[in-house]
Design an enzyme around this catalytic site. Structure first.
Site, PDB file in Angstrom:
ATOM      1  CG  HIS A  44      44.344  44.402  45.581  1.00  0.00           C
ATOM      2  ND1 HIS A  44      45.608  44.295  45.037  1.00  0.00           N
ATOM      3  CD2 HIS A  44      44.153  43.267  46.315  1.00  0.00           C
ATOM      4  CE1 HIS A  44      46.162  43.148  45.436  1.00  0.00           C
ATOM      5  NE2 HIS A  44      45.297  42.493  46.210  1.00  0.00           N
ATOM      6  CD  GLU A  60      40.397  41.806  49.291  1.00  0.00           C
ATOM      7  OE1 GLU A  60      40.739  40.725  49.815  1.00  0.00           O
ATOM      8  OE2 GLU A  60      41.210  42.693  48.976  1.00  0.00           O
TER       9      GLU A  60
END
Length: 383
Positions: A216, A219
């Site tokens: 991840h 974001e």
């Protein structure tokens, strides 16, 4: 060129049904964000957990409103409810089975489901027992789909939560189960303040054992997060990754008399160029990116909308982009619906939507032979 929001919604409603019957690939989908509302209500009653409502449609609408509120705290509320009922092997198994069936009903033929086993130990499950329970449910789901002459393959991505510092433990867990359904590794949770460099040894261990990782990044944090995911995390893919567009500068634009629109010249910074030139796959989740504020910096004014998303710019510049749902329950979306919204917003045809499936499949952690077989199925159907 983009279309108005109302036009997009109308076109999406008409296109979604057609897309549901076409084979698709999902690489970024959280298990605990994709529980059926009916199942959540039933399991909550069994464990004595209180929900905002006992009506499935009202519960779904509650989560959608929270997701669209602009508040990350409200967006995350759903996970306190789903985690509460996903603490036993029986419940994990059921949620995983239904997860597969729901994806198959939406036309998905390959999926990598991510989840953090460390968040499912409140009632005494070991990490291994949790992974085994989810895998049993995934297997049951795949078998149920096959019995109806359907095709779907699902692999697990073991996630470590950045804030808990259990990445080494999660890596060893993933390695123990790599031949029993686990296909890769991920880190999730708050980006800012918890860079992949904190877990450099864990990523080195993964690399030494040749188990792939997605991270991840881009974001909830910006370019340095993306850079660190590539350097310290050795990421083969980026979860979301949309803020890599912050490293793209529009240097001039001029009208194109033949096309009747402006043509933009851009300059890619070092991070964006690396991601584009190396074809690092971006696991983009359009609606979620709007809801969580991941694309807020690209909005010209006010609350960001899908038309503000840099997805089309990235695609036009040759970045390797795919389309995902992130959390189907929380955001109230399906993969077919997300594709239809993108098609309406950026005027894509089936050829472009098929590109996103092949991009995702070729970037998946599935073996080469299996990828080739599924690619042939996708190309034949989408033609």
């Amino acid at each position: 060129m983009t279309s108005s929001a109302s036009d997009v919604r109308t076109a999406a409603a008409q296109l979604e049904e057609q897309l549901r019957n076409l084979p698709k690939v999902s690489l970024h989908d959280h298990l605990d964000g994709s529980v059926r509302p009916e199942t959540l209500i039933e399991l909550s009653a069994a464990v004595g957990h209180e929900l905002p409502t006992q009506d499935p449609e009202e519960l779904s609408e509650h989560f959608r409103q929270n997701a669209n509120s602009g508040s990350l705290e409200q967006y995350l509320e759903a996970f306190t409810h789903t985690a509460a009922v996903m603490q036993t092997a029986q419940n994990l198994r059921r949620v995983a089975k239904e997860y597969v069936e729901d994806l198959a009903a939406d036309g998905v033929i390959y999926s990598e489901v991510r989840w953090a086993p460390e968040q499912h130990q409140q009632q005494g499950l070991s990490l291994d027992e949790a992974v085994e329970a989810v895998q049993a449910g995934l297997n049951e789901g795949m078998e149920a789909v096959a019995e109806k002459d359907g095709v779907i393959v699902v692999g697990q991505l073991v996630s470590a939560m950045r804030q808990s510092d259990r990445a080494d433990e999660a890596v060893e867990l993933a390695l123990r189960h790599r031949d029993q359904g686990v296909v890769g590794f991920d880190i999730a949770g708050p980006e800012a303040g918890f860079p992949p460099s904190r877990f450099a040894d864990a990523f080195t261990r993964l690399a030494s054992e040749m188990l792939p990782a997605t991270v991840h990044a881009g974001e909830g944090d910006g370019l340095e997060s993306v850079r660190d995911a590539l350097v310290s995390g050795r990421a083969q893919r980026l979860g979301h990754g949309v803020r890599v567009a912050e490293d793209i500068t529009v240097i001039e634009s001029e009208p194109d008399s033949e096309a009747g629109e402006e043509v933009f010249q851009v300059e890619l910074g070092p991070v964006a160029r690396w991601v584009r030139d190396r074809q690092i796959h971006l696991e983009v989740s359009p609606t979620s990116n709007v809801q969580t504020g991941a694309i807020a910096g690209f909005a010209e004014s006010g609350k960001p909308e899908l038309s503000d998303h840099p997805f089309d710019m990235l695609y036009q510049l040759g970045f390797n982009v795919g389309v995902n749902t992130d959390n189907r329950l929380v955001s109230g979306v399906t993969l077919s619906g997300e594709l239809a919204l993108l098609a309406g917003t950026f005027e894509y045809g089936l050829a472009e939507l098929a590109d996103f499936q092949i991009n995702a499949l070729e970037s998946s952690f599935l073996g080469y032979e299996e990828r080739e077989a599924l690619a042939a199925m996708i190309l034949e159907a989408w033609q």
